[in-house]
Design an enzyme around this catalytic site. Sequence first.
Site, short mmCIF file in Angstrom:
data_model
loop_
_atom_site.label_atom_id
_atom_site.label_comp_id
_atom_site.label_asym_id
_atom_site.label_seq_id
_atom_site.Cartn_x
_atom_site.Cartn_y
_atom_site.Cartn_z
N SER A 185 -30.70 -12.18 19.49
CA SER A 185 -31.86 -11.58 18.83
C SER A 185 -32.20 -10.23 19.44
CB SER A 185 -33.10 -12.47 18.97
OG SER A 185 -32.93 -13.69 18.31
N ILE A 186 -32.58 -9.29 18.57
CA ILE A 186 -33.05 -8.00 19.07
C ILE A 186 -34.26 -8.21 19.99
CG2 ILE A 186 -34.11 -5.83 18.37
CD1 ILE A 186 -32.25 -5.86 15.91
N GLY A 218 -40.17 -13.15 17.85
CA GLY A 218 -38.92 -12.97 17.10
C GLY A 218 -37.66 -13.33 17.86
N ILE A 232 -26.59 -4.96 13.53
CA ILE A 232 -26.18 -5.77 14.71
C ILE A 232 -25.96 -7.19 14.20
CG2 ILE A 232 -26.91 -6.67 16.95
CD1 ILE A 232 -28.77 -4.27 17.25
N TYR A 291 -29.04 -5.10 0.62
CA TYR A 291 -30.22 -5.18 1.49
C TYR A 291 -31.48 -5.45 0.65
CZ TYR A 291 -32.74 -4.49 5.88
OH TYR A 291 -33.50 -4.68 7.00
N THR A 315 -26.64 -10.61 14.11
CA THR A 315 -27.62 -11.59 14.60
C THR A 315 -27.75 -12.70 13.56
OG1 THR A 315 -29.46 -10.49 13.52
CG2 THR A 315 -29.00 -9.80 15.79
N LEU A 316 -28.59 -13.69 13.87
CA LEU A 316 -28.80 -14.80 12.95
C LEU A 316 -29.30 -14.29 11.60
CD1 LEU A 316 -28.69 -17.92 13.06
CD2 LEU A 316 -31.13 -17.88 13.61
N ASP A 350 -46.44 -19.01 13.78
CA ASP A 350 -45.82 -18.75 12.48
C ASP A 350 -46.63 -17.62 11.85
OD1 ASP A 350 -45.17 -18.63 9.79
OD2 ASP A 350 -45.10 -20.80 9.52
N VAL A 351 -46.00 -16.47 11.66
CA VAL A 351 -46.77 -15.29 11.25
C VAL A 351 -47.22 -15.33 9.79
CG1 VAL A 351 -45.81 -13.76 13.02
CG2 VAL A 351 -44.70 -13.89 10.76
N LYS A 402 -39.04 -3.35 4.28
CA LYS A 402 -38.99 -2.44 5.44
C LYS A 402 -39.69 -1.12 5.13
CE LYS A 402 -36.64 -4.93 8.44
NZ LYS A 402 -37.42 -5.70 9.45
P1 NAD Z 1 -33.08 -12.84 14.49
O1 NAD Z 1 -32.72 -13.86 13.46
O2 NAD Z 1 -32.59 -13.06 15.84
O3 NAD Z 1 -34.67 -12.62 14.52
C1 NAD Z 1 -35.52 -12.81 13.42
C2 NAD Z 1 -36.70 -13.60 13.91
O4 NAD Z 1 -37.72 -13.71 12.91
C3 NAD Z 1 -36.33 -15.03 14.33
O5 NAD Z 1 -36.64 -15.25 15.69
C4 NAD Z 1 -37.19 -15.90 13.45
O6 NAD Z 1 -37.63 -17.09 14.09
C5 NAD Z 1 -38.36 -14.95 13.18
N1 NAD Z 1 -39.19 -15.39 12.06
C6 NAD Z 1 -38.83 -15.55 10.75
N2 NAD Z 1 -39.88 -16.03 10.05
C7 NAD Z 1 -40.92 -16.17 10.93
C8 NAD Z 1 -42.27 -16.61 10.81
N3 NAD Z 1 -42.78 -17.04 9.64
N4 NAD Z 1 -43.05 -16.60 11.92
C9 NAD Z 1 -42.57 -16.19 13.11
N5 NAD Z 1 -41.29 -15.76 13.28
C10 NAD Z 1 -40.49 -15.74 12.21
O7 NAD Z 1 -32.53 -11.44 13.89
P2 NAD Z 1 -32.71 -9.94 14.38
O8 NAD Z 1 -31.62 -9.19 13.73
O9 NAD Z 1 -32.87 -9.88 15.84
O10 NAD Z 1 -34.05 -9.51 13.64
C11 NAD Z 1 -35.18 -8.99 14.31
C12 NAD Z 1 -35.78 -7.83 13.54
O11 NAD Z 1 -34.86 -6.73 13.59
C13 NAD Z 1 -36.02 -8.11 12.06
O12 NAD Z 1 -37.21 -7.45 11.66
C14 NAD Z 1 -34.82 -7.44 11.41
O13 NAD Z 1 -35.06 -7.10 10.05
C15 NAD Z 1 -34.71 -6.22 12.29
N6 NAD Z 1 -33.44 -5.48 12.21
C16 NAD Z 1 -32.27 -6.13 12.37
C17 NAD Z 1 -31.09 -5.41 12.27
C18 NAD Z 1 -29.76 -6.11 12.41
O14 NAD Z 1 -28.76 -5.57 11.94
N7 NAD Z 1 -29.69 -7.25 13.05
C19 NAD Z 1 -31.11 -4.04 12.03
C20 NAD Z 1 -32.33 -3.40 11.89
C21 NAD Z 1 -33.50 -4.13 11.97
#
Ligand code: NAD
Length: 265
Positions: free
Chosen positions: A21-22, A15, A193, A157, A195-196, A66-67, A164
């Site tokens: 990215s988180i 991810g 947060i 959302y 992020t992308l 690719d998941v 989720k």
């Molecule tokens: P991010 O865009 O940096 O990360 C999302 C990742 O998912 C990317 O690296 C992308 O390549 C990957 N991805 C998407 N489809 C894919 C696939 N088919 N196969 C493999 N990888 C795939 O954004 P983020 O905010 O860091 O998100 C990471 C997680 O944190 C997500 O589950 C998101 O829902 C969760 N989250 C984010 C927030 C926030 O506010 N940013 C808050 C709570 C939870």
Amino acid sequence: MTTRLLEEKRGVVLGVANDRSIAWGCAQACAHHGAELAFGYPNDAMKKRVEELAQTMPGAPVLLCDVTKDDDISAFFAKLKEHWGSIDFVVHSIAFAHRDDLKNPFLQTPRDHFALAMDVSAYSLVAVAREAAPLMTNGGSIVTMTYYGAEKVIPNYNVMGVAKAALEACTRYLAYDLGPQSIRINAISAGPIRTLSASAISDLRIMLDVAEKTAPLRRNVTQTEVGNAALYLLSDLASGVTGEVHHVDCGYNTLGLSAYEPSGE
Ligand code: NAD
């Protein structure tokens, strides 16, 4: 000298898209505490970006995963088995929904968009855990990322909140199945947060503002703080902790004020 919590442990981070990215926050915390890491990327477009970041952690394998594809997931873990023999942890930090579905009324979500969001954002945890578990020969720990929109309605959302909720239920059922092998699985419910992925949510700015105003700490959480929470859950410090959702959000939902009126933009 500070204790290194993941010394001699090997783990997978799925991810990472960029340095916001988180998953990258988790990778940095884990590497800082002595873990050896491997990274996954979903397609050629993302490969270079992940490789560039991974270069800062010499020797870290960067492999296609690719998941949505079972073959990709099994090939990913087969290569790691060849490379390392066993692994100790997985960070699953992956989600996807169509941008329109994070703006239009939830009622309008098309069937195929619903299925895709569930597949990438919830089912993938099951598929990844199934392939990772046989490599966790000394037990292990898996961490996934969720959000408060699983529990309450957060405007816009939408389908991601439903995905989720499924992800959190998957976490509990997987914890039950994997517990006998000493494999733990937990979810971190992170506050908003920038992020992308998060930028696809309409009114993200309002979500961040509301969190900042209502959270007991009066600010938003950072990737580093989420990474540190993941570090704890992945380490032996959390050896008795599994099947739980852990809020890492500066206390954002404690006042029950986190809902807001959508801007309609
Ligand atoms: P991010 O865009 O940096 O990360 C999302 C990742 O998912 C990317 O690296 C992308 O390549 C990957 N991805 C998407 N489809 C894919 C696939 N088919 N196969 C493999 N990888 C795939 O954004 P983020 O905010 O860091 O998100 C990471 C997680 O944190 C997500 O589950 C998101 O829902 C969760 N989250 C984010 C927030 C926030 O506010 N940013 C808050 C709570 C939870």
